[in-house]
Design an enzyme around this catalytic site. Sequence first.
Site, PDB file in Angstrom:
ATOM      1  N   ARG A  46       3.416  11.117 -14.768  1.00 26.95           N
ATOM      2  CA  ARG A  46       4.133  11.885 -13.747  1.00 26.95           C
ATOM      3  C   ARG A  46       5.445  12.324 -14.382  1.00 26.95           C
ATOM      4  NH1 ARG A  46       3.810   7.627  -8.722  1.00 26.95           N
ATOM      5  NH2 ARG A  46       1.558   7.504  -8.530  1.00 26.95           N
ATOM      6  N   LEU A  86       0.824  -1.202   0.000  1.00 22.88           N
ATOM      7  CA  LEU A  86       0.000   0.000   0.000  1.00 22.88           C
ATOM      8  C   LEU A  86       0.859   1.252   0.000  1.00 22.88           C
ATOM      9  CD1 LEU A  86      -2.940   1.014   0.229  1.00 22.88           C
ATOM     10  CD2 LEU A  86      -2.663   0.942   2.697  1.00 22.88           C
ATOM     11  N   GLY A  87       0.468   2.228  -0.789  1.00 24.34           N
ATOM     12  CA  GLY A  87       1.181   3.494  -0.795  1.00 24.34           C
ATOM     13  C   GLY A  87       0.530   4.494  -1.722  1.00 24.34           C
ATOM     14  N   TYR A  96       8.999  11.491   3.100  1.00 29.06           N
ATOM     15  CA  TYR A  96       8.817  10.164   2.516  1.00 29.06           C
ATOM     16  C   TYR A  96       9.649   9.113   3.248  1.00 29.06           C
ATOM     17  CZ  TYR A  96       8.539   6.451  -0.955  1.00 29.06           C
ATOM     18  OH  TYR A  96       8.337   5.252  -1.576  1.00 29.06           O
ATOM     19  N   LYS A  98       8.345   6.101   5.914  1.00 29.16           N
ATOM     20  CA  LYS A  98       8.669   4.698   5.633  1.00 29.16           C
ATOM     21  C   LYS A  98       9.426   4.078   6.813  1.00 29.16           C
ATOM     22  CE  LYS A  98       6.843   4.311   1.559  1.00 29.16           C
ATOM     23  NZ  LYS A  98       5.689   3.443   1.325  1.00 29.16           N
ATOM     24  N   LEU A 124      11.168   2.312  -8.497  1.00 32.90           N
ATOM     25  CA  LEU A 124      10.443   1.239  -9.164  1.00 32.90           C
ATOM     26  C   LEU A 124      10.286   1.559 -10.645  1.00 32.90           C
ATOM     27  CD1 LEU A 124       7.636   0.667  -6.513  1.00 32.90           C
ATOM     28  CD2 LEU A 124       9.652  -0.760  -6.902  1.00 32.90           C
TER      29      LEU A 124
END
Length: 170
Positions: free
Chosen positions: A112, A26-27, A77, A81, A104
């Site tokens: 984006r 999830l993110g 961020y 995490k 990733l």
Amino acid sequence: QVVVDFERLSEHAAAFRGHDVGFCCLGTTRSKAGADGFVRVDRDYVAQAAELARAGGCKHFVMLSSQGANEHSRFLYLRVKGEVEKLVQAVGFDRCTILRPAVLLCARQEFRPLEWLTQHVLGAVAWLFPTAYSVPVETVARAIVASVLHPGGGKVEVLENKAIHQLGKA
């Protein structure tokens, strides 16, 4: 498949019962959800899902985090995490696997611009340094499955980007 409302996650505890392994990927992004929304999704929802999974009998929790995760980071961020990693570890699973991938590499449905540029630059750099700065999402997915099928040592296993590449090719 069970659809849950993450704003009312505790009402969906039954969906978390009876599973030996829990997977959490999830993110969101700060630009999409705002700073508060990012924290809520990437830390609070993940931690609550882990707690519900453990209460439901889950023995092994596998979560996706980020390269550079650090609860003391000045960057939101990386700090979030790091905080969620600590929260999930505190839940007390028999095994906890944390994957910390670099950027990733994937095809997104939404555009984006900065991420597109980063992926293209890092995609080229990956030819020279294949495990340093990026990882294809397919490799991460294979590493997630392999982490369950071929357990590493210890109660908590943290897989950095190079280990994700290695495990994802096994």
